[in-house]
Design a protein around this motif. Sequence first.
Motif, short mmCIF file in Angstrom:
data_model
loop_
_atom_site.label_atom_id
_atom_site.label_comp_id
_atom_site.label_asym_id
_atom_site.label_seq_id
_atom_site.Cartn_x
_atom_site.Cartn_y
_atom_site.Cartn_z
N TRP A 43 56.44 30.25 56.26
CA TRP A 43 57.84 30.64 56.18
C TRP A 43 58.39 30.65 57.59
O TRP A 43 57.74 31.16 58.51
CB TRP A 43 57.84 32.01 55.52
N THR A 89 60.98 28.56 48.31
CA THR A 89 61.08 29.46 49.46
C THR A 89 60.98 30.91 49.01
O THR A 89 60.28 31.72 49.63
CB THR A 89 62.40 29.20 50.22
N GLU A 90 61.63 31.25 47.90
CA GLU A 90 61.52 32.61 47.35
C GLU A 90 60.07 32.94 47.04
O GLU A 90 59.59 34.03 47.32
CB GLU A 90 62.34 32.73 46.06
N ARG A 93 58.20 33.52 50.24
CA ARG A 93 58.52 34.86 50.76
C ARG A 93 57.71 35.93 50.02
O ARG A 93 57.18 36.84 50.64
CB ARG A 93 60.01 35.17 50.56
N VAL A 108 60.46 39.82 56.61
CA VAL A 108 61.16 38.92 55.70
C VAL A 108 62.57 39.44 55.40
O VAL A 108 63.55 38.71 55.49
CB VAL A 108 60.35 38.72 54.39
N THR A 112 66.14 37.86 56.61
CA THR A 112 67.12 37.49 55.59
C THR A 112 68.46 38.15 55.89
O THR A 112 69.52 37.53 55.76
CB THR A 112 66.62 37.89 54.19
N LYS A 117 70.03 34.09 53.34
CA LYS A 117 68.94 33.47 52.57
C LYS A 117 68.65 32.06 53.04
O LYS A 117 67.52 31.61 53.05
CB LYS A 117 69.30 33.42 51.08
N THR A 120 66.24 30.94 56.49
CA THR A 120 64.80 30.74 56.59
C THR A 120 64.37 29.88 55.41
O THR A 120 65.06 29.79 54.40
CB THR A 120 64.03 32.08 56.56
N GLY A 122 60.81 27.99 53.28
CA GLY A 122 59.37 27.94 53.06
C GLY A 122 58.83 26.54 53.32
O GLY A 122 59.52 25.54 53.10
#
Length: 131
Positions: A43, A89-90, A93, A108, A112, A117, A120, A122
Amino acid sequence: GGMSGFGEAGTAKYVALTTFRKDGTPVSTPLWAALDGDRLVMWTRTESWKVKRIRRNPEVIVQACDARGKVLTGEPVSGRAEILDAAGTERARGLIIAKYGVAGRITVLGSTLRRGKGGTIGLSISLASPA
């Protein structure tokens, strides 16, 4: 269970992610990482140079390291990086938070809040040559 194909990089607290410049120069950055099945997710900032380099050349090397990325341990592992979409990405995280606990959550969430959102992103690393 036990070892993934990533060896120490799969379980280390910090993993050096090496990406390559246009001229082939390797650039290494220590990042948090968590295993996601047979992949390693990381991430990072969407605007970081490593993301730009991966868009051009997905070949990467991952290796367990210390917090500063100076002391490398375990074997270097060649992989291919993929830049994840919002859902991926979620997920990354969530896995990072699960692995790093309170520190992960604070980092994180703080990131954010600061960057939004989309600030950043992944990364998912798959092994270059499946064993």
